[in-house]
Design a protein around this motif. Structure first.
Motif, PDB file in Angstrom:
ATOM      1  N   TYR A 198      20.460  13.749 -19.421  1.00 34.73           N
ATOM      2  CA  TYR A 198      20.274  15.165 -19.117  1.00 34.73           C
ATOM      3  C   TYR A 198      19.170  15.746 -19.987  1.00 34.73           C
ATOM      4  CZ  TYR A 198      24.683  14.717 -16.685  1.00 34.73           C
ATOM      5  OH  TYR A 198      25.672  14.323 -15.821  1.00 34.73           O
ATOM      6  N   ARG A 199      18.306  16.555 -19.356  1.00 38.17           N
ATOM      7  CA  ARG A 199      17.245  17.246 -20.081  1.00 38.17           C
ATOM      8  C   ARG A 199      17.524  18.744 -20.023  1.00 38.17           C
ATOM      9  NH1 ARG A 199      12.747  15.276 -17.973  1.00 38.17           N
ATOM     10  NH2 ARG A 199      12.371  13.914 -19.729  1.00 38.17           N
ATOM     11  N   TYR A 200      17.577  19.335 -21.200  1.00 41.74           N
ATOM     12  CA  TYR A 200      17.760  20.775 -21.341  1.00 41.74           C
ATOM     13  C   TYR A 200      16.412  21.393 -21.692  1.00 41.74           C
ATOM     14  CZ  TYR A 200      22.751  19.734 -21.737  1.00 41.74           C
ATOM     15  OH  TYR A 200      24.022  19.304 -21.502  1.00 41.74           O
ATOM     16  N   HIS A 201      16.089  22.501 -21.053  1.00 42.56           N
ATOM     17  CA  HIS A 201      14.860  23.228 -21.366  1.00 42.56           C
ATOM     18  C   HIS A 201      15.230  24.660 -21.719  1.00 42.56           C
ATOM     19  CE1 HIS A 201      11.139  25.491 -20.707  1.00 42.56           C
ATOM     20  NE2 HIS A 201      10.588  24.398 -21.213  1.00 42.56           N
ATOM     21  N   PHE A 202      14.675  25.150 -22.826  1.00 46.44           N
ATOM     22  CA  PHE A 202      15.016  26.461 -23.360  1.00 46.44           C
ATOM     23  C   PHE A 202      13.823  27.388 -23.296  1.00 46.44           C
ATOM     24  CE2 PHE A 202      17.373  23.078 -25.224  1.00 46.44           C
ATOM     25  CZ  PHE A 202      18.673  23.499 -25.023  1.00 46.44           C
ATOM     26  N   GLY A 203      14.096  28.623 -22.917  1.00 44.25           N
ATOM     27  CA  GLY A 203      13.047  29.631 -22.873  1.00 44.25           C
ATOM     28  C   GLY A 203      12.673  30.098 -24.268  1.00 44.25           C
ATOM     29  N   ASP A 204      11.638  30.916 -24.316  1.00 49.69           N
ATOM     30  CA  ASP A 204      11.125  31.410 -25.595  1.00 49.69           C
ATOM     31  C   ASP A 204      12.084  32.350 -26.312  1.00 49.69           C
ATOM     32  OD1 ASP A 204       8.805  29.980 -25.206  1.00 49.69           O
ATOM     33  OD2 ASP A 204       7.766  31.654 -24.245  1.00 49.69           O
ATOM     34  N   GLN A 205      13.054  32.907 -25.594  1.00 46.53           N
ATOM     35  CA  GLN A 205      13.985  33.845 -26.209  1.00 46.53           C
ATOM     36  C   GLN A 205      14.949  33.167 -27.189  1.00 46.53           C
ATOM     37  OE1 GLN A 205      14.220  32.687 -23.139  1.00 46.53           O
ATOM     38  NE2 GLN A 205      16.334  32.556 -22.454  1.00 46.53           N
ATOM     39  N   ILE A 206      15.075  31.849 -27.118  1.00 47.06           N
ATOM     40  CA  ILE A 206      15.954  31.115 -28.037  1.00 47.06           C
ATOM     41  C   ILE A 206      15.087  30.426 -29.077  1.00 47.06           C
ATOM     42  CG2 ILE A 206      17.698  29.322 -28.286  1.00 47.06           C
ATOM     43  CD1 ILE A 206      18.439  29.732 -25.395  1.00 47.06           C
ATOM     44  N   PRO A 207      15.260  30.751 -30.352  1.00 45.51           N
ATOM     45  CA  PRO A 207      14.480  30.076 -31.393  1.00 45.51           C
ATOM     46  C   PRO A 207      14.776  28.570 -31.411  1.00 45.51           C
ATOM     47  CG  PRO A 207      15.580  32.031 -32.269  1.00 45.51           C
ATOM     48  CD  PRO A 207      16.135  31.789 -30.898  1.00 45.51           C
ATOM     49  N   ALA A 208      13.737  27.765 -31.503  1.00 45.06           N
ATOM     50  CA  ALA A 208      13.894  26.306 -31.503  1.00 45.06           C
ATOM     51  C   ALA A 208      14.818  25.851 -32.623  1.00 45.06           C
ATOM     52  CB  ALA A 208      12.532  25.626 -31.612  1.00 45.06           C
ATOM     53  N   VAL A 209      14.753  26.510 -33.767  1.00 44.28           N
ATOM     54  CA  VAL A 209      15.616  26.122 -34.882  1.00 44.28           C
ATOM     55  C   VAL A 209      17.094  26.313 -34.530  1.00 44.28           C
ATOM     56  CG1 VAL A 209      15.541  28.353 -36.099  1.00 44.28           C
ATOM     57  CG2 VAL A 209      15.889  26.239 -37.395  1.00 44.28           C
ATOM     58  N   GLU A 210      17.403  27.308 -33.697  1.00 42.29           N
ATOM     59  CA  GLU A 210      18.784  27.530 -33.267  1.00 42.29           C
ATOM     60  C   GLU A 210      19.258  26.420 -32.328  1.00 42.29           C
ATOM     61  OE1 GLU A 210      20.954  29.805 -34.318  1.00 42.29           O
ATOM     62  OE2 GLU A 210      19.465  30.648 -35.682  1.00 42.29           O
ATOM     63  N   VAL A 211      18.356  25.961 -31.468  1.00 43.78           N
ATOM     64  CA  VAL A 211      18.687  24.852 -30.574  1.00 43.78           C
ATOM     65  C   VAL A 211      18.958  23.596 -31.401  1.00 43.78           C
ATOM     66  CG1 VAL A 211      17.828  23.358 -28.726  1.00 43.78           C
ATOM     67  CG2 VAL A 211      17.353  25.818 -28.661  1.00 43.78           C
ATOM     68  N   GLU A 212      18.082  23.332 -32.358  1.00 43.32           N
ATOM     69  CA  GLU A 212      18.257  22.144 -33.205  1.00 43.32           C
ATOM     70  C   GLU A 212      19.558  22.233 -34.002  1.00 43.32           C
ATOM     71  OE1 GLU A 212      15.573  19.431 -36.163  1.00 43.32           O
ATOM     72  OE2 GLU A 212      15.296  21.611 -36.276  1.00 43.32           O
ATOM     73  N   THR A 213      19.869  23.398 -34.516  1.00 43.66           N
ATOM     74  CA  THR A 213      21.108  23.584 -35.272  1.00 43.66           C
ATOM     75  C   THR A 213      22.327  23.343 -34.382  1.00 43.66           C
ATOM     76  OG1 THR A 213      20.022  25.157 -36.740  1.00 43.66           O
ATOM     77  CG2 THR A 213      22.425  25.235 -36.660  1.00 43.66           C
ATOM     78  N   THR A 214      22.263  23.816 -33.153  1.00 40.58           N
ATOM     79  CA  THR A 214      23.371  23.614 -32.221  1.00 40.58           C
ATOM     80  C   THR A 214      23.514  22.138 -31.862  1.00 40.58           C
ATOM     81  OG1 THR A 214      23.070  25.852 -31.369  1.00 40.58           O
ATOM     82  CG2 THR A 214      24.325  24.324 -29.994  1.00 40.58           C
ATOM     83  N   LEU A 215      22.401  21.429 -31.719  1.00 40.96           N
ATOM     84  CA  LEU A 215      22.464  19.987 -31.464  1.00 40.96           C
ATOM     85  C   LEU A 215      23.120  19.267 -32.639  1.00 40.96           C
ATOM     86  CD1 LEU A 215      21.808  17.504 -29.727  1.00 40.96           C
ATOM     87  CD2 LEU A 215      19.535  17.487 -30.783  1.00 40.96           C
ATOM     88  N   ILE A 216      22.739  19.637 -33.846  1.00 39.31           N
ATOM     89  CA  ILE A 216      23.328  19.008 -35.037  1.00 39.31           C
ATOM     90  C   ILE A 216      24.827  19.293 -35.106  1.00 39.31           C
ATOM     91  CG2 ILE A 216      23.359  19.055 -37.569  1.00 39.31           C
ATOM     92  CD1 ILE A 216      20.265  19.531 -37.368  1.00 39.31           C
ATOM     93  N   LEU A 217      25.222  20.524 -34.819  1.00 33.65           N
ATOM     94  CA  LEU A 217      26.647  20.872 -34.789  1.00 33.65           C
ATOM     95  C   LEU A 217      27.384  20.031 -33.748  1.00 33.65           C
ATOM     96  CD1 LEU A 217      28.980  22.713 -35.710  1.00 33.65           C
ATOM     97  CD2 LEU A 217      28.244  24.326 -33.946  1.00 33.65           C
ATOM     98  N   ARG A 256      10.300  22.435 -26.256  1.00 39.78           N
ATOM     99  CA  ARG A 256      11.523  23.225 -26.149  1.00 39.78           C
ATOM    100  C   ARG A 256      12.553  22.507 -25.282  1.00 39.78           C
ATOM    101  NH1 ARG A 256      11.212  27.605 -28.561  1.00 39.78           N
ATOM    102  NH2 ARG A 256      12.854  28.669 -27.437  1.00 39.78           N
ATOM    103  N   THR A 257      12.742  21.202 -25.568  1.00 35.92           N
ATOM    104  CA  THR A 257      13.682  20.399 -24.794  1.00 35.92           C
ATOM    105  C   THR A 257      14.626  19.613 -25.702  1.00 35.92           C
ATOM    106  OG1 THR A 257      12.166  18.523 -24.683  1.00 35.92           O
ATOM    107  CG2 THR A 257      12.096  20.084 -22.847  1.00 35.92           C
ATOM    108  N   VAL A 258      15.775  19.329 -25.143  1.00 32.50           N
ATOM    109  CA  VAL A 258      16.734  18.384 -25.722  1.00 32.50           C
ATOM    110  C   VAL A 258      17.079  17.416 -24.603  1.00 32.50           C
ATOM    111  CG1 VAL A 258      19.097  18.079 -26.579  1.00 32.50           C
ATOM    112  CG2 VAL A 258      17.707  19.968 -27.421  1.00 32.50           C
ATOM    113  N   VAL A 259      17.104  16.134 -24.916  1.00 26.96           N
ATOM    114  CA  VAL A 259      17.506  15.114 -23.955  1.00 26.96           C
ATOM    115  C   VAL A 259      18.716  14.396 -24.544  1.00 26.96           C
ATOM    116  CG1 VAL A 259      16.831  13.002 -22.733  1.00 26.96           C
ATOM    117  CG2 VAL A 259      15.153  14.830 -23.104  1.00 26.96           C
ATOM    118  N   ILE A 260      19.755  14.240 -23.729  1.00 30.24           N
ATOM    119  CA  ILE A 260      20.977  13.568 -24.163  1.00 30.24           C
ATOM    120  C   ILE A 260      21.317  12.480 -23.157  1.00 30.24           C
ATOM    121  CG2 ILE A 260      23.459  13.808 -24.591  1.00 30.24           C
ATOM    122  CD1 ILE A 260      22.890  16.673 -25.518  1.00 30.24           C
ATOM    123  N   ASP A 261      21.556  11.273 -23.665  1.00 26.39           N
ATOM    124  CA  ASP A 261      22.002  10.160 -22.830  1.00 26.39           C
ATOM    125  C   ASP A 261      23.525  10.193 -22.798  1.00 26.39           C
ATOM    126  OD1 ASP A 261      22.685   7.802 -21.601  1.00 26.39           O
ATOM    127  OD2 ASP A 261      21.366   6.549 -22.815  1.00 26.39           O
TER     128      ASP A 261
END
Length: 104
Positions: free
Chosen positions: A6-25, A52-57
């Protein structure tokens, strides 16, 4: 052909650091369920801040749990309309040569 990636794409309204933090959590949560070693082996993932993507297998039970935790946390924190998610299409597998049988 669909896959379990799965590939997630995030708009500019979400800070990339917040996405990375959520992935780590989400990874920490997956480690709590399956252990650190099994998570490292079976939960393939990638984060690209510039794209601005996250990919998860999610092809293993561990990867599926990581995917579920990530989408759950992201939806709860930012709302379901704040990102897009799609299955990644894998290229079709090359056919393996089949042994020939010769009959006389």
């Amino acid at each position: 052909m669909s896959s379990d990636v799965y590939r997630y794409h995030f708009g500019d309204q979400i800070p990339a650091v917040e996405v990375e933090t959520t992935l780590i959590l989400s990874i920490f949560g997956t480690e709590a369920l399956h252990g650190e070693a099994q998570t490292r082996l079976d939960a393939g993932h990638a984060f690209d801040a510039k794209k601005r993507t996250v990919v998860i297998d999610a092809g293993t039970p561990v990867g599926r749990d990581l995917n579920r935790l990530f989408i759950g946390f992201m939806t709860r924190e930012f709302g379901s309309g704040s990102f897009r998610v799609a299955r990644v299409e894998r290229p079709s597998e090359p056919k393996q040569p089949q042994p020939e049988t010769v009959t006389a």
